[in-house]
Motif scaffolding. Structure first.
Motif, PDB file in Angstrom:
ATOM      1  N   LYS A 151      51.761  68.385  57.199  1.00  0.00           N
ATOM      2  CA  LYS A 151      52.943  66.465  56.967  1.00  0.00           C
ATOM      3  C   LYS A 151      53.160  67.091  55.245  1.00  0.00           C
ATOM      4  CE  LYS A 151      49.350  63.737  55.932  1.00  0.00           C
ATOM      5  NZ  LYS A 151      48.631  62.460  56.375  1.00  0.00           N
ATOM      6  N   GLU A 152      55.292  66.639  55.464  1.00  0.00           N
ATOM      7  CA  GLU A 152      54.720  66.830  53.368  1.00  0.00           C
ATOM      8  C   GLU A 152      53.819  65.342  52.928  1.00  0.00           C
ATOM      9  OE1 GLU A 152      55.584  66.596  50.372  1.00  0.00           O
ATOM     10  OE2 GLU A 152      57.876  67.389  50.808  1.00  0.00           O
ATOM     11  N   ASP A 153      53.940  65.117  51.335  1.00  0.00           N
ATOM     12  CA  ASP A 153      52.766  63.833  51.277  1.00  0.00           C
ATOM     13  C   ASP A 153      53.809  62.652  51.736  1.00  0.00           C
ATOM     14  OD1 ASP A 153      52.535  62.388  48.906  1.00  0.00           O
ATOM     15  OD2 ASP A 153      51.971  64.088  47.500  1.00  0.00           O
ATOM     16  N   SER A 154      52.636  61.668  52.037  1.00  0.00           N
ATOM     17  CA  SER A 154      53.343  60.652  52.339  1.00  0.00           C
ATOM     18  C   SER A 154      54.233  59.813  51.211  1.00  0.00           C
ATOM     19  CB  SER A 154      51.708  59.491  52.639  1.00  0.00           C
ATOM     20  OG  SER A 154      51.545  60.225  53.475  1.00  0.00           O
ATOM     21  N   GLN A 184      48.210  67.438  54.228  1.00  0.00           N
ATOM     22  CA  GLN A 184      49.591  67.610  53.383  1.00  0.00           C
ATOM     23  C   GLN A 184      49.386  69.517  53.139  1.00  0.00           C
ATOM     24  OE1 GLN A 184      49.460  64.631  50.388  1.00  0.00           O
ATOM     25  NE2 GLN A 184      49.877  63.358  51.624  1.00  0.00           N
TER      26      GLN A 184
END
Length: 285
Positions: A45-48, A90
């Protein structure tokens, strides 16, 4: 295989909390299936914190949209997927693409959208460096990632070009529904629970019939003979799997919106009205 959440598919496409809620339900169901069916996988996933740059409900960034969800259990389930620190991981902690390179994505309007320094760029670079792996992007529904996949039903094909060079054209598979993921798994990994053998001695599961199509059917809380009753969204007809027949005799019972029997359907949803039984009805009270 490596699976990435495509944050770029958050485009402010949801007008109301209800639309966003339904999208989150579909998103969660995709990851439930991923975790059930795919053992050898890496989830990314992308950085939150970067989700704040994307709109979900129109006019609200992602986190503000998430705060509007009234269904707390649904919200919690989603947070466990996207914001949990370990699953998915991430990708920026092991980033392969250079933020200095240009990455553009072909849109459904045959235009190009800059997707540099996003999950799309990272997947594209990984596919360039290791084309032997399988890669998949999970999109939020109703985004512009709708270019039909030429080989896999219900899936989309996402084309990314690196540094404006046509020879650096990278094609990535994408899904935005549980059904699309089922077809992708069957095509790519030969993993399928959709097929029903006519030689078995038990009735088909709901997902082995047309009832698995969540764009067409909504599962109700009602049951008949132990089977869930589904409402067909466009016709308000009621469908359920006949729990007394299996193998070649397996079928679904279909009723109109007044709950009168109109016939039997095969597992693909083709209704045979000659099987209408005027004495059959269903009670939804």
């Amino acid at each position: 295989m490596e699976i990435f959440i495509n944050e770029v598919s958050l485009e402010g496409q949801f007008i109301t909390e209800a639309e966003f809620r339904d999208a989150i339900k579909i998103f969660n169901s995709i990851f439930e299936l991923i975790n059930q069916r795919i053992k050898d996988k890496e989830l990314y996933k992308e950085d939150s914190n970067i989700y704040a740059n994307y709109e979900a409900i129109k006019g609200y960034n992602f986190k503000a949209s998430l705060n509007q969800l009234k269904d707390k259990s649904l919200k919690t389930a989603f947070i466990n997927i996207v914001f949990n620190k370990s699953n998915p991981k991430q990708w920026r902690t092991e980033q392969l693409h250079s933020s200095e390179d240009l990455f553009d994505c072909l849109t459904i309007d045959n235009d190009y959208k800059n997707v540099g320094d996003t999950s799309l760029a990272e997947v594209a670079e990984r596919k360039i460096q290791n084309g032997n792996k399988e890669y998949l992007l999970v999109n939020f529904i109703n985004s512009n990632f709708q270019i039909t996949h030429p080989h896999i039903i219900n899936c989309c094909l996402i084309t990314v070009i690196k540094n404006n060079l046509e020879e650096n054209q990278i094609c990535i598979d994408g899904v935005d529904s549980k059904l699309a993921l089922e077809y992708w798994l069957k095509n790519k990994l030969n993993l399928s629970s959709l097929e029903y053998s006519l030689d078995v001695t038990e009735p088909p599961r709901d997902e082995q019939t047309i009832l698995r199509d969540t764009t067409r059917f909504r599962k109700t809380s009602f049951r008949y003979d132990g089977r869930f009753i589904y409402c067909e969204l466009t016709t308000s007809r009621y469908w359920y799997v006949d729990n007394l027949h299996e193998g070649k005799a397996a079928h679904l019972e279909v009723f109109d919106k007044r709950r009168f029997h109109i016939g039997e359907a095969d597992l693909q949803g083709n209704i045979d009205t000659t099987k209408k039984d005027k004495d059959k009805t269903i009670d939804l009270s």
